[in-house]
Scaffold this active site. Structure first.
Site, PDB file in Angstrom:
ATOM      1  N   TYR A  11       0.824  -1.220   0.000  1.00  0.00           N
ATOM      2  CA  TYR A  11       0.000   0.000   0.000  1.00  0.00           C
ATOM      3  C   TYR A  11       0.860   1.273   0.000  1.00  0.00           C
ATOM      4  CZ  TYR A  11      -3.203   3.487   2.091  1.00  0.00           C
ATOM      5  OH  TYR A  11      -3.931   4.609   2.379  1.00  0.00           O
ATOM      6  N   ASN A  35       1.414  -9.870   0.763  1.00  0.00           N
ATOM      7  CA  ASN A  35       0.247  -9.042   1.094  1.00  0.00           C
ATOM      8  C   ASN A  35       0.007  -7.981   0.017  1.00  0.00           C
ATOM      9  OD1 ASN A  35      -1.922  -8.483   2.865  1.00  0.00           O
ATOM     10  ND2 ASN A  35      -0.822  -6.699   3.673  1.00  0.00           N
ATOM     11  N   SER A  36       0.319  -8.302  -1.233  1.00  0.00           N
ATOM     12  CA  SER A  36       0.118  -7.318  -2.302  1.00  0.00           C
ATOM     13  C   SER A  36       0.029  -8.040  -3.639  1.00  0.00           C
ATOM     14  CB  SER A  36       1.266  -6.302  -2.315  1.00  0.00           C
ATOM     15  OG  SER A  36       2.511  -6.971  -2.402  1.00  0.00           O
ATOM     16  N   ASP A  58      12.250 -12.316  -1.261  1.00  0.00           N
ATOM     17  CA  ASP A  58      12.078 -12.104   0.178  1.00  0.00           C
ATOM     18  C   ASP A  58      13.295 -11.374   0.749  1.00  0.00           C
ATOM     19  OD1 ASP A  58      10.190 -13.829   2.411  1.00  0.00           O
ATOM     20  OD2 ASP A  58      11.984 -12.794   3.128  1.00  0.00           O
ATOM     21  N   LEU A  83       5.327  -7.530   8.129  1.00  0.00           N
ATOM     22  CA  LEU A  83       3.957  -7.915   8.459  1.00  0.00           C
ATOM     23  C   LEU A  83       3.434  -6.839   9.405  1.00  0.00           C
ATOM     24  CD1 LEU A  83       4.527 -11.734   9.120  1.00  0.00           C
ATOM     25  CD2 LEU A  83       3.839 -10.603   6.974  1.00  0.00           C
ATOM     26  N   SER A 124       6.360   3.284  13.251  1.00  0.00           N
ATOM     27  CA  SER A 124       4.922   3.454  13.477  1.00  0.00           C
ATOM     28  C   SER A 124       4.687   4.188  14.785  1.00  0.00           C
ATOM     29  CB  SER A 124       4.282   2.063  13.541  1.00  0.00           C
ATOM     30  OG  SER A 124       2.986   2.142  14.084  1.00  0.00           O
ATOM     31  N   TYR A 148       4.070  -6.896  17.199  1.00  0.00           N
ATOM     32  CA  TYR A 148       4.297  -5.976  16.071  1.00  0.00           C
ATOM     33  C   TYR A 148       5.015  -4.722  16.548  1.00  0.00           C
ATOM     34  CZ  TYR A 148       3.230  -2.385  12.580  1.00  0.00           C
ATOM     35  OH  TYR A 148       3.328  -1.352  11.682  1.00  0.00           O
ATOM     36  N   LYS A 152       8.984  -3.166  15.788  1.00  0.00           N
ATOM     37  CA  LYS A 152       9.387  -1.822  15.319  1.00  0.00           C
ATOM     38  C   LYS A 152      10.389  -1.202  16.288  1.00  0.00           C
ATOM     39  CE  LYS A 152       6.855  -1.676  11.597  1.00  0.00           C
ATOM     40  NZ  LYS A 152       7.464  -1.737  10.269  1.00  0.00           N
ATOM     41  N   PHE A 177       1.580   7.850  11.532  1.00  0.00           N
ATOM     42  CA  PHE A 177       0.358   7.770  12.317  1.00  0.00           C
ATOM     43  C   PHE A 177      -0.635   6.893  11.529  1.00  0.00           C
ATOM     44  CE2 PHE A 177       0.919   9.780  16.394  1.00  0.00           C
ATOM     45  CZ  PHE A 177       2.268  10.027  16.278  1.00  0.00           C
TER      46      PHE A 177
HETATM   47  P1  NAD Z   1       1.527  -3.649   3.078  1.00  0.00           P
HETATM   48  O1  NAD Z   1       1.279  -4.982   3.688  1.00  0.00           O
HETATM   49  O2  NAD Z   1       0.584  -3.161   2.059  1.00  0.00           O
HETATM   50  O3  NAD Z   1       3.001  -3.582   2.475  1.00  0.00           O
HETATM   51  C1  NAD Z   1       4.065  -4.360   2.967  1.00  0.00           C
HETATM   52  C2  NAD Z   1       4.643  -5.135   1.806  1.00  0.00           C
HETATM   53  O4  NAD Z   1       5.749  -5.902   2.252  1.00  0.00           O
HETATM   54  C3  NAD Z   1       3.643  -6.105   1.183  1.00  0.00           C
HETATM   55  O5  NAD Z   1       3.578  -5.863  -0.208  1.00  0.00           O
HETATM   56  C4  NAD Z   1       4.229  -7.483   1.478  1.00  0.00           C
HETATM   57  O6  NAD Z   1       3.945  -8.397   0.447  1.00  0.00           O
HETATM   58  C5  NAD Z   1       5.701  -7.173   1.616  1.00  0.00           C
HETATM   59  N1  NAD Z   1       6.470  -8.081   2.478  1.00  0.00           N
HETATM   60  C6  NAD Z   1       6.183  -8.482   3.734  1.00  0.00           C
HETATM   61  N2  NAD Z   1       7.155  -9.279   4.185  1.00  0.00           N
HETATM   62  C7  NAD Z   1       8.081  -9.381   3.215  1.00  0.00           C
HETATM   63  C8  NAD Z   1       9.323 -10.063   3.093  1.00  0.00           C
HETATM   64  N3  NAD Z   1       9.798 -10.843   4.082  1.00  0.00           N
HETATM   65  N4  NAD Z   1      10.025  -9.934   1.957  1.00  0.00           N
HETATM   66  C9  NAD Z   1       9.553  -9.171   0.943  1.00  0.00           C
HETATM   67  N5  NAD Z   1       8.388  -8.512   1.003  1.00  0.00           N
HETATM   68  C10 NAD Z   1       7.657  -8.621   2.122  1.00  0.00           C
HETATM   69  O7  NAD Z   1       1.651  -2.604   4.298  1.00  0.00           O
HETATM   70  P2  NAD Z   1       1.779  -1.018   4.271  1.00  0.00           P
HETATM   71  O8  NAD Z   1       0.555  -0.479   4.907  1.00  0.00           O
HETATM   72  O9  NAD Z   1       2.166  -0.544   2.932  1.00  0.00           O
HETATM   73  O10 NAD Z   1       2.968  -0.836   5.302  1.00  0.00           O
HETATM   74  C11 NAD Z   1       4.298  -0.600   4.893  1.00  0.00           C
HETATM   75  C12 NAD Z   1       5.173  -0.412   6.117  1.00  0.00           C
HETATM   76  O11 NAD Z   1       4.654   0.657   6.905  1.00  0.00           O
HETATM   77  C13 NAD Z   1       5.224  -1.617   7.058  1.00  0.00           C
HETATM   78  O12 NAD Z   1       6.538  -1.726   7.559  1.00  0.00           O
HETATM   79  C14 NAD Z   1       4.273  -1.245   8.168  1.00  0.00           C
HETATM   80  O13 NAD Z   1       4.614  -1.880   9.385  1.00  0.00           O
HETATM   81  C15 NAD Z   1       4.497   0.244   8.256  1.00  0.00           C
HETATM   82  N6  NAD Z   1       3.344   0.969   8.830  1.00  0.00           N
HETATM   83  C16 NAD Z   1       2.122   0.866   8.234  1.00  0.00           C
HETATM   84  C17 NAD Z   1       1.035   1.531   8.771  1.00  0.00           C
HETATM   85  C18 NAD Z   1      -0.329   1.407   8.137  1.00  0.00           C
HETATM   86  O14 NAD Z   1      -1.320   1.727   8.771  1.00  0.00           O
HETATM   87  N7  NAD Z   1      -0.475   0.987   6.895  1.00  0.00           N
HETATM   88  C19 NAD Z   1       1.208   2.318   9.913  1.00  0.00           C
HETATM   89  C20 NAD Z   1       2.466   2.416  10.496  1.00  0.00           C
HETATM   90  C21 NAD Z   1       3.551   1.733   9.926  1.00  0.00           C
HETATM   91  C1  UD1 Z   2      -3.818   0.343  14.197  1.00  0.00           C
HETATM   92  C2  UD1 Z   2      -2.798  -0.435  14.973  1.00  0.00           C
HETATM   93  C3  UD1 Z   2      -1.472   0.328  14.990  1.00  0.00           C
HETATM   94  C4  UD1 Z   2      -1.035   0.625  13.569  1.00  0.00           C
HETATM   95  C5  UD1 Z   2      -2.154   1.380  12.869  1.00  0.00           C
HETATM   96  C6  UD1 Z   2      -1.815   1.642  11.457  1.00  0.00           C
HETATM   97  C7  UD1 Z   2      -4.130  -1.678  16.635  1.00  0.00           C
HETATM   98  C8  UD1 Z   2      -4.488  -1.825  18.080  1.00  0.00           C
HETATM   99  N1  UD1 Z   2      -3.284  -0.671  16.321  1.00  0.00           N
HETATM  100  O1  UD1 Z   2      -3.975   1.596  14.835  1.00  0.00           O
HETATM  101  O2  UD1 Z   2      -0.474  -0.418  15.635  1.00  0.00           O
HETATM  102  O3  UD1 Z   2       0.143   1.388  13.569  1.00  0.00           O
HETATM  103  O4  UD1 Z   2      -3.355   0.587  12.905  1.00  0.00           O
HETATM  104  O5  UD1 Z   2      -2.837   2.324  10.826  1.00  0.00           O
HETATM  105  O6  UD1 Z   2      -4.560  -2.437  15.792  1.00  0.00           O
HETATM  106  N2  UD1 Z   2     -12.251   1.393  14.714  1.00  0.00           N
HETATM  107  C9  UD1 Z   2     -13.613   1.118  14.780  1.00  0.00           C
HETATM  108  N3  UD1 Z   2     -14.118   0.126  13.984  1.00  0.00           N
HETATM  109  C10 UD1 Z   2     -13.328  -0.595  13.120  1.00  0.00           C
HETATM  110  C11 UD1 Z   2     -11.944  -0.310  13.065  1.00  0.00           C
HETATM  111  C12 UD1 Z   2     -11.444   0.680  13.882  1.00  0.00           C
HETATM  112  O7  UD1 Z   2     -14.343   1.749  15.535  1.00  0.00           O
HETATM  113  O8  UD1 Z   2     -13.854  -1.494  12.425  1.00  0.00           O
HETATM  114  C13 UD1 Z   2     -11.703   2.484  15.542  1.00  0.00           C
HETATM  115  C14 UD1 Z   2     -10.619   2.072  16.500  1.00  0.00           C
HETATM  116  O9  UD1 Z   2     -11.154   1.672  17.740  1.00  0.00           O
HETATM  117  C15 UD1 Z   2      -9.785   3.353  16.599  1.00  0.00           C
HETATM  118  C16 UD1 Z   2      -9.928   3.982  15.199  1.00  0.00           C
HETATM  119  O10 UD1 Z   2     -11.103   3.397  14.647  1.00  0.00           O
HETATM  120  O11 UD1 Z   2     -10.354   4.244  17.532  1.00  0.00           O
HETATM  121  C17 UD1 Z   2      -8.752   3.694  14.278  1.00  0.00           C
HETATM  122  O12 UD1 Z   2      -8.517   2.287  14.251  1.00  0.00           O
HETATM  123  P1  UD1 Z   2      -7.482   1.628  13.218  1.00  0.00           P
HETATM  124  O13 UD1 Z   2      -7.733   2.133  11.862  1.00  0.00           O
HETATM  125  O14 UD1 Z   2      -7.510   0.154  13.431  1.00  0.00           O
HETATM  126  O15 UD1 Z   2      -6.078   2.225  13.663  1.00  0.00           O
HETATM  127  P2  UD1 Z   2      -5.354   2.225  15.110  1.00  0.00           P
HETATM  128  O16 UD1 Z   2      -6.075   1.376  16.067  1.00  0.00           O
HETATM  129  O17 UD1 Z   2      -5.101   3.643  15.471  1.00  0.00           O
END
Ligand code: NAD
Ligand code: UD1
Length: 337
Positions: A11, A35-36, A58, A83, A124, A148, A152, A177
């Site tokens: 993503y 996951n993509s 990988d 992950l 994160s 998780y 980090k 965030f």
């Molecule tokens: P995502 O799952 O869409 O992207 C992660 C990608 O990494 C996927 O395409 C997956 O196939 C690949 N991947 C996982 N393990 C792998 C491996 N061992 N080797 C090669 N590829 C691998 O997730 P995202 O939302 O794009 O998140 C990207 C990064 O941002 C992650 O490190 C995640 O922890 C961090 N992050 C995401 C969020 C969020 O809400 N999306 C918030 C805070 C931090």
């Molecule tokens: C979650 C992760 C956090 C990660 C972040 C990335 C948890 C506990 N935390 O954060 O580690 O970095 O995603 O985006 O999973 N909510 C609902 N209904 C739903 C889903 C969510 O009410 O179906 C509420 C939650 O209670 C929260 C808000 O929406 O108040 C946001 O939730 P979410 O999108 O899951 O993000 P975080 O919990 O902030």
């Protein structure tokens, strides 16, 4: 620059790769597709006119990394691959330590051997644990409430120790965030597998008819309307934060840490209201008990990123919802439907 983007078809990785191409860089995407979908490569090609180099593999495969770093003449790495499902990490901690911590260890060792010493890391806001004081600054106390989160924190510690040991390393850790939204074309976006854990993709699936109603997890938090408050950031603003971090960090010794958030909190009901406006109808919701482990509020103090990187989030909640809706309504089943 030639930039290795691990997790590049994911993503955030896909939106960042698109921005890198637009800025004149050459991203090389490495992803195991756990996951993509590789379909995103066609979409990036449509949007930019350039199909990025893609290697399916990988990050734990050391010989592969050695070869890619050398053959692609990599100068910097943006490391998204991980992950990321909090609940799953509680059930399967070893998979998270293996993939996230173990994978980063292999990547760093390969970079060291190849002499590639610039890395931007996806951290994160989860590293702030159950913090009470808002907004969160980078020097707030760190803790984790899940494997998780621990993964980090462990990686940030590894980067800090390596930066202390060798001043040639340049590390930037970006603490995201709540990333949401999609490219304004509607061609690329977030496509979670199964039932979405996160709020915005869940609402989007309600809007498109795949789910009956949003389950609001708790409405008695000490927040203005009783529902949880978070700092939502548009994925393209986040992508631009990586370009700013790369520009600033490349060649600069040490570990730099930045929050990437908007600095504004929005409640669950506010997000539902904004999405209802975006899709043109009132979306149903039901009140459920709080989700275990959730905090009432979390939002960033993004001052440091603005002062040092010259970056700030620009897109509004309405725009995040409008762009998510465009993507979701164009591709209700995600990439491969
Ligand atoms: P995502 O799952 O869409 O992207 C992660 C990608 O990494 C996927 O395409 C997956 O196939 C690949 N991947 C996982 N393990 C792998 C491996 N061992 N080797 C090669 N590829 C691998 O997730 P995202 O939302 O794009 O998140 C990207 C990064 O941002 C992650 O490190 C995640 O922890 C961090 N992050 C995401 C969020 C969020 O809400 N999306 C918030 C805070 C931090
Ligand atoms: C979650 C992760 C956090 C990660 C972040 C990335 C948890 C506990 N935390 O954060 O580690 O970095 O995603 O985006 O999973 N909510 C609902 N209904 C739903 C889903 C969510 O009410 O179906 C509420 C939650 O209670 C929260 C808000 O929406 O108040 C946001 O939730 P979410 O999108 O899951 O993000 P975080 O919990 O902030």
């Amino acid at each position: 620059m030639n930039i290795l983007v691990t997790g590049g078809t994911g993503y955030i990785g896909s939106h960042t790769s698109l921005r890198l191409i637009e800025a004149g860089h050459r991203p090389v995407l490495l992803d195991n597709l756990c996951n993509s979908s590789a379909t995103v490569l066609d979409r990036i090609a449509t949007l930019t006119g350039t199909r990025p180099t893609f290697i399916q593999g990988d990050i734990r495969d050391r010989p592969l990394l050695d070869r890619v770093l050398r053959e692609e003449k990599i100068e910097a790495v943006i490391h998204f691959a991980a992950l990321k499902a909090v609940g799953e990490s509680v059930e399967h901690p070893l998979a998270y330590y293996d993939n996230n911590v173990g994978g980063t260890l292999v990547l760093l060792a390969a970079m060291q051997a190849a002499g590639v010493r610039t890395l931007v890391f996806s951290s994160s806001a989860t590293v702030y644990g159950a913090a009470q004081q808002m907004p969160l600054r980078e020097d707030a106390p760190l803790s984790a409430t899940s494997p998780y989160g621990h993964s980090k924190l462990m990686i940030e510690q590894m980067l800090s120790d390596m930066a202390a040991a060798d001043p040639r390393w340049s590390f930037t850790s970006l603490r995201y965030f709540n990333p949401v939204g999609a490219h304004e074309s509607g061609l690329i976006g977030e496509a979670p597998q199964g039932i979405p854990n996160n709020l915005m993709p869940y609402i989007a699936q309600v809007a498109v008819g795949r789910r009956a109603a949003l389950r609001v997890f708790g409405n008695t938090y000490p927040t203005p309307d009783g529902t949880g408050v978070r700092d939502y950031i548009h994925v393209l603003d986040l992508a631009d934060g990586h370009l700013a971090a790369l520009d600033h960090g490349h060649g600069r010794p040490g570990l730099q840490v930045f929050n990437l958030g908007s600095g504004q909190g929005h409640s669950v009901l506010e997000v539902l209201g904004a999405f209802s406006r975006a899709c043109g109808r009132d979306l149903p919701c039901e009140i459920h008990p709080p989700r275990p482990g959730d905090v009432a509020s979390s939002w960033a103090d993004p001052t440091r990123a603005q002062a040092v990187l010259g970056w700030r989030a620009r897109r509004s909640l309405d725009q995040m919802c409008a762009d998510t809706w465009r993507w979701q309504s164009t591709y209700p089943q995600g990439y491969d439907a």
